[in-house]
Design a protein around this motif. Sequence first.
Motif, PDB file in Angstrom:
ATOM      1  N   GLN A 109     -54.239  -9.121  -3.308  1.00 26.78           N
ATOM      2  CA  GLN A 109     -53.017  -8.413  -3.678  1.00 26.78           C
ATOM      3  C   GLN A 109     -52.819  -8.430  -5.190  1.00 26.78           C
ATOM      4  O   GLN A 109     -53.342  -9.296  -5.885  1.00 26.78           O
ATOM      5  CB  GLN A 109     -51.807  -9.057  -2.998  1.00 26.78           C
ATOM      6  N   ASN A 110     -52.028  -7.487  -5.677  1.00 22.00           N
ATOM      7  CA  ASN A 110     -51.678  -7.455  -7.096  1.00 22.00           C
ATOM      8  C   ASN A 110     -50.776  -8.652  -7.385  1.00 22.00           C
ATOM      9  O   ASN A 110     -49.728  -8.806  -6.766  1.00 22.00           O
ATOM     10  CB  ASN A 110     -50.979  -6.148  -7.445  1.00 22.00           C
ATOM     11  N   SER A 111     -51.169  -9.479  -8.313  1.00 21.08           N
ATOM     12  CA  SER A 111     -50.431 -10.708  -8.578  1.00 21.08           C
ATOM     13  C   SER A 111     -49.858 -10.755  -9.994  1.00 21.08           C
ATOM     14  O   SER A 111     -49.525 -11.824 -10.477  1.00 21.08           O
ATOM     15  CB  SER A 111     -51.337 -11.906  -8.333  1.00 21.08           C
ATOM     16  N   ALA A 112     -49.720  -9.610 -10.643  1.00 19.23           N
ATOM     17  CA  ALA A 112     -49.237  -9.575 -12.030  1.00 19.23           C
ATOM     18  C   ALA A 112     -47.842 -10.169 -12.158  1.00 19.23           C
ATOM     19  O   ALA A 112     -47.556 -10.930 -13.092  1.00 19.23           O
ATOM     20  CB  ALA A 112     -49.266  -8.153 -12.567  1.00 19.23           C
TER      21      ALA A 112
END
Length: 96
Positions: free
Chosen positions: A37-40
């Motif tokens: 998943q995008n973890s930004a």
Amino acid sequence: MASNLDYLDPALIPLEEKVKAYLETEKALRKATEQGQNSADQRRELARLEQEILALLPTRDEWVKVNLGYGPSRVGAWHVPATTGAPERYELRVIH
């Protein structure tokens, strides 16, 4: 000699709460990374919490005992010298 019960000092509660939030965010980031998943957002939150913890620490280059709910844990910031392309900084470490 410092008492083994120093970690129960009420003055350390704000630090303890930030460290708990940091550990939860770190766990969520690790889980998101494993799932691709995008973890930004979690990385930004982790960096923000790290800076807040560094500001709350009363000392550098030594451990501070804190109560994370299951006996004394330790948190501290250690100096990391500048390297090629990276500025000097303090690295947060937590033993729980």
